[in-house]
Design an enzyme around this catalytic site. Structure first.
Site, PDB file in Angstrom:
ATOM      1  N   GLY A 199       0.935  -1.317  -0.066  1.00  0.00           N
ATOM      2  CA  GLY A 199      -0.026  -0.319  -0.101  1.00  0.00           C
ATOM      3  C   GLY A 199       0.692   1.440  -0.086  1.00  0.00           C
ATOM      4  O   GLY A 199       1.212   1.759  -1.132  1.00  0.00           O
ATOM      5  N   ARG A 200       1.247   1.841   1.195  1.00  0.00           N
ATOM      6  CA  ARG A 200       1.848   2.988   1.409  1.00  0.00           C
ATOM      7  C   ARG A 200       2.674   2.954   2.601  1.00  0.00           C
ATOM      8  O   ARG A 200       2.392   2.203   3.577  1.00  0.00           O
ATOM      9  CB  ARG A 200       1.170   4.170   1.296  1.00  0.00           C
ATOM     10  CG  ARG A 200       0.410   4.750  -0.135  1.00  0.00           C
ATOM     11  CD  ARG A 200       1.750   5.217  -0.918  1.00  0.00           C
ATOM     12  NE  ARG A 200       1.220   5.866  -2.191  1.00  0.00           N
ATOM     13  CZ  ARG A 200       1.056   5.194  -3.355  1.00  0.00           C
ATOM     14  NH1 ARG A 200       1.477   3.937  -3.232  1.00  0.00           N
ATOM     15  NH2 ARG A 200       0.856   5.833  -4.257  1.00  0.00           N
ATOM     16  N   ASP A 229       7.149  -3.192  -0.161  1.00  0.00           N
ATOM     17  CA  ASP A 229       7.405  -2.455  -1.457  1.00  0.00           C
ATOM     18  C   ASP A 229       7.624  -0.957  -1.014  1.00  0.00           C
ATOM     19  O   ASP A 229       8.096  -0.270  -2.113  1.00  0.00           O
ATOM     20  CB  ASP A 229       6.613  -2.844  -2.571  1.00  0.00           C
ATOM     21  CG  ASP A 229       6.884  -2.528  -3.764  1.00  0.00           C
ATOM     22  OD1 ASP A 229       8.199  -2.442  -4.274  1.00  0.00           O
ATOM     23  OD2 ASP A 229       6.054  -1.649  -4.351  1.00  0.00           O
ATOM     24  N   GLU A 251      10.771   7.476   1.737  1.00  0.00           N
ATOM     25  CA  GLU A 251      11.339   6.964   0.224  1.00  0.00           C
ATOM     26  C   GLU A 251      11.861   7.859  -0.426  1.00  0.00           C
ATOM     27  O   GLU A 251      11.438   9.004  -0.590  1.00  0.00           O
ATOM     28  CB  GLU A 251       9.995   6.284  -0.599  1.00  0.00           C
ATOM     29  CG  GLU A 251       9.287   5.182  -0.040  1.00  0.00           C
ATOM     30  CD  GLU A 251       8.375   4.597  -1.003  1.00  0.00           C
ATOM     31  OE1 GLU A 251       8.401   5.130  -2.319  1.00  0.00           O
ATOM     32  OE2 GLU A 251       7.623   3.866  -0.734  1.00  0.00           O
ATOM     33  N   HIS A 280       9.932   0.015  -4.245  1.00  0.00           N
ATOM     34  CA  HIS A 280       8.661   0.659  -4.708  1.00  0.00           C
ATOM     35  C   HIS A 280       8.511   0.276  -6.366  1.00  0.00           C
ATOM     36  O   HIS A 280       8.175   1.020  -7.204  1.00  0.00           O
ATOM     37  CB  HIS A 280       8.609   2.180  -4.542  1.00  0.00           C
ATOM     38  CG  HIS A 280       6.762   2.507  -4.671  1.00  0.00           C
ATOM     39  ND1 HIS A 280       6.487   3.700  -3.877  1.00  0.00           N
ATOM     40  CD2 HIS A 280       5.956   2.067  -5.150  1.00  0.00           C
ATOM     41  CE1 HIS A 280       5.249   3.969  -4.001  1.00  0.00           C
ATOM     42  NE2 HIS A 280       4.845   2.885  -4.960  1.00  0.00           N
ATOM     43  N   THR A 281       8.689  -1.374  -6.515  1.00  0.00           N
ATOM     44  CA  THR A 281       8.376  -1.592  -7.711  1.00  0.00           C
ATOM     45  C   THR A 281       7.321  -2.533  -8.132  1.00  0.00           C
ATOM     46  O   THR A 281       7.188  -3.146  -9.258  1.00  0.00           O
ATOM     47  CB  THR A 281       9.808  -2.512  -8.148  1.00  0.00           C
ATOM     48  OG1 THR A 281       9.660  -3.953  -7.195  1.00  0.00           O
ATOM     49  CG2 THR A 281      11.044  -1.546  -7.902  1.00  0.00           C
ATOM     50  N   ALA A 282       6.357  -2.528  -7.080  1.00  0.00           N
ATOM     51  CA  ALA A 282       5.190  -3.515  -7.390  1.00  0.00           C
ATOM     52  C   ALA A 282       4.646  -3.347  -8.541  1.00  0.00           C
ATOM     53  O   ALA A 282       3.835  -4.229  -9.189  1.00  0.00           O
ATOM     54  CB  ALA A 282       4.149  -3.569  -6.004  1.00  0.00           C
TER      55      ALA A 282
END
Length: 320
Positions: A234-235, A258, A263, A282-284
């Site tokens: 999610g975040r 992820d 970030e 953060h590649t999902a």
């Protein structure tokens, strides 16, 4: 609040409508502009296109700085901001009153479902352990685990949850879904305290809102069973990082993240060295297909906008 004007954002004038796209490739990704539109490219830089006084729709690049986001207030004819991203927390405070904000809900569902399935299987099959053993030149045989029969708690059950659920169920996992509002087959968030102790795997698929920020704190984590896996697609702000790091260092929980807050992670951040963690940057949603899906969604939205029809994925006063 942006988006509260709801359904249809009618074009401000007849004739050709100007839209700003985030890259030179965007028009090709959407298969060409709909009839009645012309496009300029705005990559978020300080120089605005010459059409700043006439642009009605902006598809902004993801991750604009605050300086770039502030430029939206300078566009007098702006009526619609259509995102390439599903998350809106980064831009929502900067969307001027009276301008409709829409996200790219649905564009990333399959990609995220693949990532969640991949990291869950990697954990159960002990792949990080075996990769480390290879680097150490050790033949480290051990029994692995299976997704079959595992109890998976999906926290967030919009379009992402609807995609992740069958992907995991296809391996024999038993799925329990949670959403902000309970409905048939889906529990409400107020039931989380009773559901967490039963889950082998907890998957976070929520957006970041005032109601969800810091949801996964020491109390939440403390209710998870020993050896459970926390997956965050999610975040990063959903999780209180220091509380999660404490659980990882104790070896009581595992995690696959992820997304993080902040970030990218700075040098020396405790997540870099936390045990029991599988971390991706953060590649999902980055497996190659989502950009085209997002731009196809944007194109369909432009058609609705020009026709004065109700828009989809409108972010209203209560959020998603």
């Amino acid at each position: 609040m942006p988006g509260e004007h709801g359904g249809a954002a009618r074009p401000g004038r007849r004739g050709v409508i100007t839209v700003w796209l985030p890259t030179a490739e965007s028009e090709a990704l959407m298969g060409g502009l709909p009839a009645g539109f012309r496009a300029d490219v705005w990559t978020g830089g300080p120089e605005l296109p010459a059409s700043a006084d006439t642009v009605e729709v902006v598809v902004p690049p993801y991750g604009l700085t605050d300086a770039g986001l502030s430029r939206l207030a300078e566009l007098p004819r702006l009526r619609l901001v259509q995102l390439e991203s599903a998350g809106v927390e980064w831009i929502r405070p900067h969307v001027p009153d009276g301008v409709v904000l829409c996200n790219a809900r649905g564009a990333y569902d399959r990609a995220v479902a693949e990532w969640v399935t991949g990291v869950v299987l990697a954990h159960l099959l002990r792949l990080p352990r075996f990769e480390q053993a290879r680097r150490d030149e050790r033949w480290d045989y051990t029994q692995t685990d299976s997704l079959e029969g595992k109890r998976v708690l999906l926290v967030g059950h919009g379009s992402l949850g609807a995609a992740v659920s069958p992907a995991l169920a296809g391996f024999g996992a038993r799925i329990t879904a949670v959403a902000r509002r309970p409905r048939e087959g889906v529990h409400g968030v107020e039931e989380l305290p009773g559901l967490l102790p039963e889950a082998d795997i907890v998957v976070l698929l929520l957006p970041l809102t005032p109601a969800t920020a810091g949801l996964v704190d020491a109390s939440f984590l403390g209710r998870m069973r020993d050896g459970a896996l926390l997956v965050n697609a999610g975040r990063g702000g959903l999780v209180v990082t220091e509380d999660l790091v404490a659980e990882l260092r104790e070896g009581r929980l595992y995690a696959a993240l992820d997304v993080t807050a902040p970030e990218p992670l700075p040098a020396g951040h405790p997540l870099w060295s936390a045990p029991g963690l599988l971390l991706t940057p953060h590649t999902a949603g980055s497996n190659g297909t989502p950009p085209a899906r997002a731009m196809a969604l944007a194109k369909a939205q432009l058609v609705r906008y020009a026709a004065g029809e109700p828009l989809v994925n409108v972010i209203g006063g209560e959020g998603y």
